[in-house]
Enzyme design. Structure first.
Site, PDB file in Angstrom:
ATOM      1  N   HIS A 489       0.829  -1.207   0.000  1.00  0.00           N
ATOM      2  CA  HIS A 489       0.000   0.000   0.000  1.00  0.00           C
ATOM      3  C   HIS A 489       0.863   1.256   0.000  1.00  0.00           C
ATOM      4  CE1 HIS A 489      -3.541   2.500   1.165  1.00  0.00           C
ATOM      5  NE2 HIS A 489      -2.594   3.231   1.748  1.00  0.00           N
ATOM      6  N   GLU A 490       1.770   1.353   0.954  1.00  0.00           N
ATOM      7  CA  GLU A 490       2.579   2.562   1.046  1.00  0.00           C
ATOM      8  C   GLU A 490       3.469   2.745  -0.176  1.00  0.00           C
ATOM      9  OE1 GLU A 490       1.941   4.840   3.072  1.00  0.00           O
ATOM     10  OE2 GLU A 490       0.567   3.654   4.304  1.00  0.00           O
ATOM     11  N   HIS A 496       3.388   6.865  -6.890  1.00  0.00           N
ATOM     12  CA  HIS A 496       2.683   8.083  -7.294  1.00  0.00           C
ATOM     13  C   HIS A 496       3.632   9.284  -7.227  1.00  0.00           C
ATOM     14  CE1 HIS A 496      -1.517  10.243  -6.928  1.00  0.00           C
ATOM     15  NE2 HIS A 496      -0.918  10.499  -8.071  1.00  0.00           N
TER      16      HIS A 496
END
Length: 709
Positions: A489-490, A496
């Site tokens: 997730h991180e 991004h």
């Protein structure tokens, strides 16, 4: 009214000593800060000099006698604040990841200074007038789309910041902003104190049945590190649910642990009592919203997101609440049956909230024959990173990771990797700070040390923070399945930031609306269960043997169990966040003792006031909302998950090649080009449409969470 006129006179007095490491840009690769050279005494003068320097830069824009254009207005504003940007990137990294009384004292001191600094910009009518003049000339200037978008966002943000208020109203707004940032900083610090003061001391080791030797050693080390007079110390994590609740056999110790978690900030410990602070924060936010022309703070926040309105947010949360609570009730009935059959519990016992994780784990073991102790040896941190997280990124995007042991992080254990494109070109740096430490705030997060920007000639430097318990010296770091999910997730946030390909730093990377920012990170979680990826990272740390196929099948199946609890727990926090921020100043309770009653009434009104399923965060330790950052925005996770679930469906269907689930360069490149690289250089939902060819549909999310009839 403007507060810039006195800036140039003070600039000379605040020139930074050249010996201060922030006085010049870092000479390290990619502008990585030279953490080894930084001392706490460097921050105060660097912040003061940074504020003065940027004020002077703003003053130059405001008083420029030439006709406003992109270079002398937009570019000049985007270039301003380099010194302040350098120092704050380092300071807030240390404040969140290292902590300590001295850095918290500095944080409390500079918070109102920075609030006043922001107001000096957003309430300057001269700069706003130049932007308006530039906008009126835009049809003649033929601006590119990103520059036009930036200009429109500046104009919108000036209005939202209060540029159209009267002088008296502006002065009151400044007072509100200064007070709020002080309170938010104090709340965050009290949350950390609450985690520390709420730690549960265990004198009798016999009460720790169910824990393995490694965990016991970690609890003993906690006791030694904090110099407590007991054998073992159970420290708390930020959310309500505590990991050891799933493993401790001692029912009363489980109850004690959950109570310690839920009672944080409620006044049992004076130094961490957060009730009066959160009430004042809620009241002042409501007052500020009305001053700016909004019904309440939640309406102010929603307008700046992709949700746009609070009715849209309320409608979605209400649509999810009833089926989630219903599913949680079904799960509770199953767990009560397990409790009834437990020979170690007296007959007639009623399921408690502190029992939920314990019996849910036992149910998983019975139904799926999974034991975390059996699974953990197959989930070693380095292999998860290299053969899981990094491998998936390589398959999708062609990027490679090269650990730079010559570059130092800001604390022991922080690691640095250089990330390179498929052709070997440097993309940026990735820092991993995976371990818990005293003073580090709980949870997991990503942030930037350097924002990508073509205007500034910068490539990104991004950081992932986790809070994994350090293993005993010489032992491997073995993760839980949930911790593996957090790694993926991180890293989705990191991608991004790393793939940002924009001109302006304001629009870079994850600087997107709050209810969009979780979307790419949630999508990246899908790769942890991709057969090719999991087959590589899920291997025994000693033998290298892969996780047995039958066990992997059960792990993937069990991931679907418990969605009733998980969704209800999350919705409880999201609805609390909205409840505190959809009120007028007069509707906010005035007494600290009223916090619990407000919270209970809000949860019951929303249909998620289940005694067995406390919200993920109760108000007194809800740092997302009262510490700032996700105030009236905690709904963002589920809002983003609508986009995430729809995108996962795209990867697994249209993006897939020969049954690879979308794990291929073509699908990855499209995701990168359409969405990850765009930052906030256009409407965020347009980036989704560029990928998907349409607006998102909620059906994949409802199916994923078992919320369909």
């Amino acid at each position: 009214m403007t507060r810039m006129s006195d800036v140039t006179a003070t600039t000379a007095a605040t020139q930074l000593d050249p010996a201060n490491p922030f006085a010049a840009p870092s000479s390290l690769p990619y502008g990585l800060p030279d953490f080894a050279a930084v001392r706490l005494e460097h921050f105060r003068p660097a912040v003061a000099a940074g504020i003065a320097a940027q004020r002077a830069e703003w003053e130059a824009v405001a008083t420029d006698p030439t006709v406003p254009d992109v270079v002398n207005t937009l570019d000049a504003l985007e270039r301003s604040g380099e010194l302040l940007r350098r120092v704050l990137a380092v300071f807030y990294t240390l404040a969140s990841s290292v902590g300590g009384d001295e850095i918290h004292a500095i944080e409390s001191e500079i918070a109102p200074q920075l609030a006043a600094h922001r107001d000096a910009f957003w309430l300057d009518r001269r700069i706003y007038a130049r932007l308006e003049s530039l906008a009126s000339a835009t049809p003649l200037l033929d601006l590119d789309e990103e520059t036009t978008w930036l200009l429109e966002n500046y104009r919108k943000d000036f209005v939202r910041a209060g540029i159209r208020l009267s002088d008296a109203e502006m002065e009151h707004l400044r007072e509100l902003n200064a007070r709020l940032v002080t309170l938010e900083t104090e709340f965050s610090q009290r949350v950390v104190k609450g985690m520390e003061s709420g730690a549960v001391e265990v004198e009798d080791p016999a009460r720790l049945g169910g824990l393995d030797e490694g965990t016991l050693a970690g609890l003993a080390r906690n006791a030694r590190d904090r110099s407590v007079a007991v054998n073992h110390l159970i420290t708390l994590v930020l959310p309500t649910q505590q990991p050891l609740l799933a493993r401790l056999h001692d029912r009363e110790l489980r109850t004690q642990l959950l109570e310690a978690s839920e009672q944080r900030g409620t006044g049992l410990d004076a130094e961490s009592d957060a009730r009066a602070i959160l009430l004042e924060v809620a009241r002042l936010r409501a007052e500020r919203a009305q001053l700016l022309g909004y019904e309440h703070h939640a309406a102010y926040v929603a307008e700046d997101g992709t949700a746009a309105t609070t009715p849209a947010i309320n409608e979605m949360l209400a649509r999810l609440a009833a089926p989630a609570a219903r599913n949680a009730g079904k799960e509770a009935a199953e767990l009560q049956e397990m409790l009834d059959a437990d020979p170690d519990v007296p007959g007639g016992a009623t399921l408690r909230a502190a029992d939920w994780s314990y019996y849910a784990e036992r149910l998983r073991k019975e139904r799926y024959s999974i034991d975390d102790a059996v699974l953990a040896p197959y989930l070693e941190l380095d292999r998860v990173l290299n053969d899981g997280v990094f491998y998936a990124a390589n398959r999708l995007f062609g990027i490679t990771f090269h650990e730079r042991t010559d570059l130092a992080g800001y604390a022991d254990g922080v690691r640095v990797w250089e990330v390179k494109e498929e052709d070997g070109t440097g993309l940026g740096l990735f820092l991993g700070d995976f371990y818990a430490r005293a003073g580090k705030r709980g949870g997991a997060w990503m942030h930037n040390l350097v924002d990508q920007s073509h205007l500034l000639g910068r490539k990104p430097v991004v950081v992932n923070n986790l809070n994994v318990t350090p293993p005993p010296p010489g032992e491997p770091t073995l993760l839980t399945w949930d911790e593996v999910r957090t790694c993926f997730h991180e890293f989705g946030h990191a991608l991004h930031g790393l793939f940002s390909d924009v001109r302006y730093p304001t629009l870079s990377g994850t600087n997107v609306p709050r209810d969009f920012v979780e979307f790419p990170s949630q999508v990246n979680e899908m790769w942890m269960s991709n057969p090719d990826v999991v087959g590589r990272f899920a291997r025994h740390h000693e033998t290298g043997e892969p996780l047995p196929a039958e066990l992997l099948e059960k792990v993937l199946a069990v991931a679907e169990y418990g969605e009733g609890f998980a969704t209800t727990e999350y919705l409880g926090a999201a609805l609390l966040d909205q409840a505190w921020h959809q009120v007028t100043p007069e509707q906010v309770p005035t007494e600290a003792e009223d916090v619990a009653a407000f919270e209970l009434e809000a949860l019951q009104r929303a249909g998620v006031g289940l005694e067995l399923v406390p919200p993920r965060y109760r108000s007194t330790y809800f740092n997302h909302t009262f510490g700032g950052g996700y105030d009236a925005g905690y709904y963002s996770y589920i809002w983003s998950e609508v986009l995430d679930a729809d995108t996962v469906e795209w990867f697994e269907t249209e993006g897939a090649v020969d049954g690879d689930g979308g794990l291929n360069r073509t699908a990855g490149q499209r995701f990168r080009d359409a969405l990850l690289s765009r930052g906030y250089s256009q409407d965020a939902l347009q980036s989704f449409r560029d990928l998907r060819g349409r607006d998102a549909r909620i059906d994949p999310l409802l199916k994923r969470r078992g919320l369909t009839d």
